[in-house]
Design a protein around this motif. Structure first.
Motif, PDB file in Angstrom:
ATOM      1  N   GLU A   1      42.590  51.160  45.634  1.00  0.00           N
ATOM      2  CA  GLU A   1      41.825  50.147  44.923  1.00  0.00           C
ATOM      3  C   GLU A   1      40.433  50.122  45.543  1.00  0.00           C
ATOM      4  O   GLU A   1      40.303  50.051  46.768  1.00  0.00           O
ATOM      5  CB  GLU A   1      42.457  48.757  45.049  1.00  0.00           C
ATOM      6  CG  GLU A   1      43.545  48.459  44.031  1.00  0.00           C
ATOM      7  CD  GLU A   1      43.022  48.361  42.605  1.00  0.00           C
ATOM      8  OE1 GLU A   1      41.862  47.966  42.422  1.00  0.00           O
ATOM      9  OE2 GLU A   1      43.792  48.691  41.683  1.00  0.00           O
TER      10      GLU A   1
ATOM     11  N   LEU B   1      46.046  40.414  38.056  1.00  0.00           N
ATOM     12  CA  LEU B   1      45.215  41.514  38.558  1.00  0.00           C
ATOM     13  C   LEU B   1      45.181  42.651  37.554  1.00  0.00           C
ATOM     14  O   LEU B   1      46.150  42.904  36.847  1.00  0.00           O
ATOM     15  CB  LEU B   1      45.751  42.038  39.893  1.00  0.00           C
ATOM     16  CG  LEU B   1      45.967  41.010  41.007  1.00  0.00           C
ATOM     17  CD1 LEU B   1      46.519  41.695  42.247  1.00  0.00           C
ATOM     18  CD2 LEU B   1      44.677  40.278  41.321  1.00  0.00           C
TER      19      LEU B   1
ATOM     20  N   GLU C   1      44.375  46.835  37.289  1.00  0.00           N
ATOM     21  CA  GLU C   1      44.242  48.041  38.094  1.00  0.00           C
ATOM     22  C   GLU C   1      42.795  48.509  38.097  1.00  0.00           C
ATOM     23  O   GLU C   1      42.157  48.622  37.049  1.00  0.00           O
ATOM     24  CB  GLU C   1      45.151  49.141  37.540  1.00  0.00           C
ATOM     25  CG  GLU C   1      45.225  50.377  38.416  1.00  0.00           C
ATOM     26  CD  GLU C   1      46.254  51.373  37.936  1.00  0.00           C
ATOM     27  OE1 GLU C   1      46.230  52.524  38.416  1.00  0.00           O
ATOM     28  OE2 GLU C   1      47.086  51.005  37.083  1.00  0.00           O
ATOM     29  N   GLY C   2      42.275  48.772  39.274  1.00  0.00           N
ATOM     30  CA  GLY C   2      40.889  49.219  39.420  1.00  0.00           C
ATOM     31  C   GLY C   2      39.922  48.106  39.774  1.00  0.00           C
ATOM     32  O   GLY C   2      38.838  48.359  40.285  1.00  0.00           O
ATOM     33  N   THR C   3      40.320  46.853  39.490  1.00  0.00           N
ATOM     34  CA  THR C   3      39.456  45.705  39.830  1.00  0.00           C
ATOM     35  C   THR C   3      40.238  44.647  40.597  1.00  0.00           C
ATOM     36  O   THR C   3      39.885  43.464  40.575  1.00  0.00           O
ATOM     37  CB  THR C   3      38.849  45.073  38.557  1.00  0.00           C
ATOM     38  OG1 THR C   3      39.914  44.581  37.714  1.00  0.00           O
ATOM     39  CG2 THR C   3      38.010  46.071  37.786  1.00  0.00           C
TER      40      THR C   3
ATOM     41  N   PRO D   1      37.975  42.626  43.349  1.00  0.00           N
ATOM     42  CA  PRO D   1      37.117  41.600  42.732  1.00  0.00           C
ATOM     43  C   PRO D   1      37.913  40.483  42.072  1.00  0.00           C
ATOM     44  O   PRO D   1      37.514  39.312  42.122  1.00  0.00           O
ATOM     45  CB  PRO D   1      36.313  42.394  41.692  1.00  0.00           C
ATOM     46  CG  PRO D   1      36.307  43.796  42.203  1.00  0.00           C
ATOM     47  CD  PRO D   1      37.629  43.981  42.874  1.00  0.00           C
ATOM     48  N   ASP D   2      39.052  40.823  41.452  1.00  0.00           N
ATOM     49  CA  ASP D   2      39.889  39.807  40.818  1.00  0.00           C
ATOM     50  C   ASP D   2      40.416  38.806  41.842  1.00  0.00           C
ATOM     51  O   ASP D   2      40.566  37.617  41.548  1.00  0.00           O
ATOM     52  CB  ASP D   2      41.079  40.455  40.104  1.00  0.00           C
ATOM     53  CG  ASP D   2      40.661  41.257  38.879  1.00  0.00           C
ATOM     54  OD1 ASP D   2      39.538  41.047  38.399  1.00  0.00           O
ATOM     55  OD2 ASP D   2      41.464  42.084  38.412  1.00  0.00           O
TER      56      ASP D   2
END
Length: 287
Positions: free
Chosen positions: A90, A198, A200-202, A205-206
């Motif tokens: 991530e 959440l 995937e990939g953020t 930040p989430d």
């Protein structure tokens, strides 16, 4: 990455804390009892997967006076979390883990000891689709959640707050609470629902800037107090107005409804895409 001389070098520019390559290319474990008595709160997370690992890393980063330990049965998984080569990718996660690892963030297979220490225990285990029985191919299998509850009831020596983090069917908390109430020491457990939202990939930040944090609990004085205690952890970095408290079943259902809305949007845009192709419209502009 592995160098020519056989040593291991992190691909990150960060100095990974307290990890020293040995001759067999393994890493020395991080001691997990560092300043154990200097923390205001102890959190244990059962499950070192995609949700548990990043969530606990961010909690540790934002709450330096909270000791966080993620436990798992898999030694391989724990060894990966304790090394520069994390088991999941991530963006931003390696930096967050490196910031806290060995200070107030730990990964361990000593499940019993960590549960005993904890004030709050998160259950963040896999809930795969059932392959047999009623609901096969559709319903979630909550066996792992129930096994976690049994372990908590078996080894706990004090009252605890138990938090569902996994995506589970509505009323799973009732099954978890039923198991916990069968403990032999007369201990009292408060069960909360705190679903993750959440992508995937953020994920980082989430977690760092969530649009909401949802906490569900039983609407009794003890249940409300437990929800407020968990809300106090998130309040270290999330504005209080974005921390929503509901009853237990509303929280469990909200996660499932959010997933259903997302699936509905994907399905709808696929249909709209076909319509755009037939009419010459631009699907990007329409959506």
């Amino acid at each position: 990455r592995q160098l020519v001389d056989g040593s291991i070098e992190s691909t990150s520019s960060l100095d990974w804390p307290q990890h020293h390559p040995t001759n067999d290319n393994t890493f020395t474990p991080i001691p997990i009892d560092i300043m154990a008595d200097e923390f205001d709160l102890h959190i244990c997370c059962m499950g070192a997967g995609y949700v548990g690992g990043p969530t606990m890393a961010v909690i540790a980063a934002k709450c330096p006076k909270v000791r966080v330990c993620v436990v798992d049965l898999s030694q391989k998984q724990i060894d990966a979390w304790n090394s520069p080569d994390l088991p999941i990718y991530e963006p931003g996660l390696p930096e967050v883990v490196a910031q806290c690892l060995g200070k107030n963030l730990f990964f361990s297979t000593d499940i019993d000891a960590e549960i005993k220490k904890a004030d709050i225990v998160f259950i963040s285990v896999n809930t795969p689709t059932k392959t047999m029985g009623i609901g096969a191919g559709r319903a979630a299998n909550v066996k792992n959640c129930e096994l976690c509850a049994r372990k908590i009831a078996e080894v706990s020596e004090s009252d605890k707050i138990v938090v569902e983090k996994s995506t589970v069917p509505v009323r799973t908390a009732q099954a978890v609470r039923r198991v916990l109430d069968c403990n032999e020491r007369g201990l009292k457990f408060q069960v909360l629902s705190n679903p993750e939202f959440l992508a995937e990939g953020t994920a980082i930040p989430d977690l760092m800037s969530p649009d909401r944090v949802l906490i569900g609990g039983v609407q009794t004085p003890e249940g409300i107090a437990a929800a407020e205690k968990l809300a106090g952890v998130y309040a270290n970095w999330v504005p209080r107005e974005q921390i929503l408290t509901t009853n237990l079943w509303s929280s469990e259902l909200s996660k499932l409804v959010a997933n259903a809305f997302l699936a509905q949007r994907v399905s709808s845009i696929n249909s709209i895409s076909a319509l755009c192709e037939a009419t010459g419209a631009n699907v990007s502009e329409v959506s």
